[in-house]
Each structure stands twice: as C-alpha cells, then as structure tokens.
Design a protein around this motif. Structure first.
Motif, PDB file in Angstrom:
ATOM      1  N   ASN A  38       0.864  -1.180   0.000  1.00  0.00           N
ATOM      2  CA  ASN A  38       0.000   0.000   0.000  1.00  0.00           C
ATOM      3  C   ASN A  38       0.898   1.227   0.000  1.00  0.00           C
ATOM      4  N   ALA A  39       0.337   2.387   0.300  1.00  0.00           N
ATOM      5  CA  ALA A  39       1.120   3.625   0.265  1.00  0.00           C
ATOM      6  C   ALA A  39       2.258   3.622   1.274  1.00  0.00           C
ATOM      7  N   ALA A  40       2.159   2.794   2.307  1.00  0.00           N
ATOM      8  CA  ALA A  40       3.202   2.750   3.345  1.00  0.00           C
ATOM      9  C   ALA A  40       4.360   1.842   2.960  1.00  0.00           C
ATOM     10  N   GLY A  41       4.218   1.060   1.902  1.00  0.00           N
ATOM     11  CA  GLY A  41       5.303   0.171   1.500  1.00  0.00           C
ATOM     12  C   GLY A  41       4.787  -1.207   1.137  1.00  0.00           C
ATOM     13  N   MET A  42       5.656  -2.204   1.255  1.00  0.00           N
ATOM     14  CA  MET A  42       5.308  -3.577   0.922  1.00  0.00           C
ATOM     15  C   MET A  42       5.852  -4.515   2.001  1.00  0.00           C
ATOM     16  N   ARG A  43       5.084  -5.553   2.305  1.00  0.00           N
ATOM     17  CA  ARG A  43       5.536  -6.580   3.231  1.00  0.00           C
ATOM     18  C   ARG A  43       5.170  -7.946   2.676  1.00  0.00           C
ATOM     19  N   ASP A  44       6.092  -8.883   2.783  1.00  0.00           N
ATOM     20  CA  ASP A  44       5.777 -10.277   2.516  1.00  0.00           C
ATOM     21  C   ASP A  44       5.092 -10.863   3.736  1.00  0.00           C
ATOM     22  N   TYR A  45       4.392 -11.956   3.515  1.00  0.00           N
ATOM     23  CA  TYR A  45       3.827 -12.679   4.653  1.00  0.00           C
ATOM     24  C   TYR A  45       3.734 -14.151   4.313  1.00  0.00           C
ATOM     25  N   ARG A  46       3.785 -14.973   5.360  1.00  0.00           N
ATOM     26  CA  ARG A  46       3.623 -16.421   5.225  1.00  0.00           C
ATOM     27  C   ARG A  46       2.220 -16.771   5.707  1.00  0.00           C
ATOM     28  N   LEU A  47       1.555 -17.601   4.938  1.00  0.00           N
ATOM     29  CA  LEU A  47       0.160 -17.954   5.219  1.00  0.00           C
ATOM     30  C   LEU A  47       0.030 -19.460   5.403  1.00  0.00           C
ATOM     31  N   TYR A  48      -0.526 -19.854   6.547  1.00  0.00           N
ATOM     32  CA  TYR A  48      -0.777 -21.264   6.812  1.00  0.00           C
ATOM     33  C   TYR A  48      -2.272 -21.543   6.720  1.00  0.00           C
ATOM     34  N   VAL A  49      -2.632 -22.432   5.812  1.00  0.00           N
ATOM     35  CA  VAL A  49      -4.021 -22.861   5.649  1.00  0.00           C
ATOM     36  C   VAL A  49      -4.087 -24.337   6.031  1.00  0.00           C
ATOM     37  N   PRO A  50      -4.920 -24.692   7.001  1.00  0.00           N
ATOM     38  CA  PRO A  50      -4.924 -26.078   7.483  1.00  0.00           C
ATOM     39  C   PRO A  50      -5.426 -27.052   6.422  1.00  0.00           C
ATOM     40  N   ALA A  51      -5.015 -28.298   6.569  1.00  0.00           N
ATOM     41  CA  ALA A  51      -5.388 -29.333   5.600  1.00  0.00           C
ATOM     42  C   ALA A  51      -6.894 -29.529   5.540  1.00  0.00           C
ATOM     43  N   GLY A  52      -7.578 -29.238   6.640  1.00  0.00           N
ATOM     44  CA  GLY A  52      -9.020 -29.453   6.681  1.00  0.00           C
ATOM     45  C   GLY A  52      -9.852 -28.327   6.107  1.00  0.00           C
ATOM     46  N   TYR A  53      -9.212 -27.301   5.558  1.00  0.00           N
ATOM     47  CA  TYR A  53      -9.960 -26.164   5.015  1.00  0.00           C
ATOM     48  C   TYR A  53     -10.774 -26.589   3.805  1.00  0.00           C
ATOM     49  N   ARG A  54     -12.084 -26.315   3.858  1.00  0.00           N
ATOM     50  CA  ARG A  54     -12.989 -26.683   2.764  1.00  0.00           C
ATOM     51  C   ARG A  54     -13.834 -25.485   2.347  1.00  0.00           C
ATOM     52  N   ASN A  55     -13.228 -24.307   2.370  1.00  0.00           N
ATOM     53  CA  ASN A  55     -13.886 -23.078   1.961  1.00  0.00           C
ATOM     54  C   ASN A  55     -15.023 -22.672   2.899  1.00  0.00           C
TER      55      ASN A  55
END
Length: 360
Positions: A87-104
C-alpha cells in the motif's frame, strides 16, 4: 523517567556502535545498558544504522537457535505459502498457513507478529501455532518485517507514524489481514492478533487502532501501545520507566478497552521489564480473580494467572511466569526465544481467542 548520566553515556556508545559497528555488538551493548552495567569504551568498526527498538539479548544457552527445521516440520500438514501485500506505506511479505481441513468454510484467522531478529518460519516453528491451527481448523498469517525496514527486523512500535490506524506498519499489517480475508473464507468475527516482544508491542497497538477488525489480542513479553515515541523513550520503557512525554500521551487515551486481551510475561525478563505487562492491561481493573495455571498446563515453571474485567465487561488474562526470561512460554526449541519449560502460551492464546468472538 530521567535517565542517569551513566545510562546516557552508555547510550552514546550504543549509538556509535550502531553507526559504525557490528549489530551483534550493539545488541549486547543495549542489553548491558538495560541491566545497568558499564559498556566498554572499545567500539568495533562495522554495522548499519538502526531505526529500531532494542532487539532481544543474545539467547541464553537454553534459548539458542536450534538447527533450521525441516520444511515438513514447519508446514505440518497444511499449506504454508509466501505472499506479498503493498500500500502507500510500502510492501511486506507474509507467510500464510491454511490447514489441511480447510474446505472453503469460514474459519478463524490468527495474525502472528514475530519479535526482533526473527522471521516467519522461525516464529512458526517456535510457537507451534500451525499445529494448533490444524487442531482447531484455523488460518494463521505471519507478516514479515524486512531488514530494510528495521536492521534488527523489529516492528517499529515506538515510532509515532507506526502507532496509528491507516498509517505506516499498522496499515500494512491490517492490509495483510484483509488480504487474507479477501482470498479465503474467514469469519470476520473471529480474527485475532498476537506477537512477541516488539511484535507484542505492535499487537497492542493493532487491537487499539483496529477494534473493528480484530476480536482479541495476545501480547507476550511486550509493551503497551504509545509507551514510547523514539529510541531513548523505548529504552526507558523497556527498563520499566516511562519515557519523557509518555505519561501525558497515555493520560490523553481513555482507559476503556474495547477488545479482550491475554498477556504473558516472565518475571525474570531482563529485556522488557515485567512492569510493562501491567501497563498492557490498564483499564482492566474490576473483578480481579487471581489463580494458578492447572498443573497440566504449568510445565516446569509455576505461574500466576489473573482474570480481569473492564468496567464495561471486557475480559483480560494476565499470566506471570515465575523465573521465565524473554521467551515464548511453552515454545519449541526449534525456534528462537522460546522457553519449553513454561506454560503453553500458544494453546492458552488459542483457547482465549476462540472463546472471544468479536461482538458488535
């Protein structure tokens, strides 16, 4: 708090190290100054300018970095992927963990803010929050503070431009949170934020600045929001004092917490004075019920738990861990700044979070 002459002299030497020396040397010097020790006149040549709060002391023997975890250990059974947000403040990477049981289906989301010198993989391995995400079917996101934003990779919790909604790092963290919510089905009433040390201080800022976004916060070994406005006041606050002007700024803020808080702090912490934990839970004064963690949760360290309420009925818990230093309680030795002997802060935070969905 007026810093004495010896401390100010030490800070001049620290700044010289930061300008010309080695970041490790500067870290050690800051910690020695916080403990009231003298700093040698020898200033090594070699390091980068710092715009950050002091980083944690080099870990004690029990808290040294373990060998880098295998990818399967960090990822557990779900999907652990890297993304970016800008955004206007800059950029950041991030790591995202989605569990195996995620079904939307709509799941809770936990935002985890690492401490100084750490990164997302390190913090995930140490807190074991991904394994809890599998158990409770939650999504976890780890924003990453890059070295170009802070040479020690600390969140800049003490800078005025990084303490407000819609500005600086808070806007980036909130933006990452919303980015995950846009890309996955997240229950908007079960979005939480937690952090360690500088990350804990930033979590305290985020829950105050964005009560419409986060349902509750966890602060481990951190500091209250607006405790400092620059490096000297940050150092003073970490020592347990109040930086110049902090009292007036805090007095202007209403002590009316809008969201629940769970706070952990070791009473032997020499990096962030334990008195800061009481500042984090200011405004939670009514119906205090002291107690002790169940033996099954207490590990080898004893701890005292205070369950608090604000005048408006908002809940808080304050966990004081006896004999613990500056480290994530109950964490895995696979990550830095963890104390496996402590109570399981990750499990207790998750319990507290899931019991406190956002109320409108």
């Amino acid at each position: 708090m007026n810093m004495n002459e010896g401390f100010m002299k030490s800070m001049h030497k620290v700044m010289a190290l930061l300008r010309n020396g080695n970041p490790t040397e500067a870290t050690d010097a800051i910690q020695r100054a916080l403990r009231g020790e003298e700093i040698d006149d020898v200033v090594n040549e070699a390091a980068a300018e710092v715009h950050a709060a002091p980083m944690p002391a080099p870990a004690a023997k029990a808290f040294k970095r373990a060998p880098a975890p295998a990818q399967t250990e960090v990822e557990d059974r779900g999907h652990f992927t890297t993304h970016s947000y800008a955004n206007a403040a800059g950029m950041r990477d991030y790591r995202l963990y989605v569990p195996a049981g995620y079904r939307n289906e709509p799941l809770p989301l936990v935002v985890m803010l690492h401490g100084c010198t750490q990164d997302a993989n390190d913090f995930a391995a140490g807190t074991q929050m991904n394994a809890l995400a599998e158990r409770h079917n939650c999504i976890v996101v780890y924003p990453i503070q890059p070295q170009h934003a802070n040479p020690s990779k600390c969140w800049n919790w003490f800078k005025p431009d990084d303490q407000e909604s819609g500005k600086g790092e808070p806007s980036l963290i909130a933006g990452i949170t919303r980015d995950v919510m846009a890309g996955h089905r997240v229950d908007p009433d079960r979005v939480y934020i937690a952090g360690l040390s500088a990350g804990g201080a930033m979590a305290a800022i985020m829950i105050r600045a964005y009560p419409e976004l986060y349902a509750a916060a966890g602060v481990h070994s951190g500091l209250a929001d607006r405790t400092a406005h620059d490096l000297p006041s940050a150092l003073a606050a970490m020592r347990g004092g109040k930086g110049r002007g902090a009292k007036a700024r805090r007095a202007a803020m209403p002590d009316t917490p809008k969201r629940p808080l769970i706070v952990f702090h070791g009473d032997a912490d020499q990096t962030v004075n334990p008195s800061n934990a009481m500042d984090v839970v200011r405004g939670f004064n009514a119906d205090t019920t002291p107690g002790h963690a169940p033996e099954s949760q207490a590990g080898r360290r004893s701890c005292t738990v205070k369950r608090l309420k604000s005048e408006r009925g908002v809940d808080a818990e304050l966990w004081t861990i006896h004999g613990a230093s500056h480290a994530w309680a109950g964490g895995s030795a696979r990550g830095t700044y963890t104390d496996p002997a402590g109570p399981d802060a990750s499990a207790e935070m998750m319990r507290f979070f899931l019991a406190h969905p956002r109320t409108h």
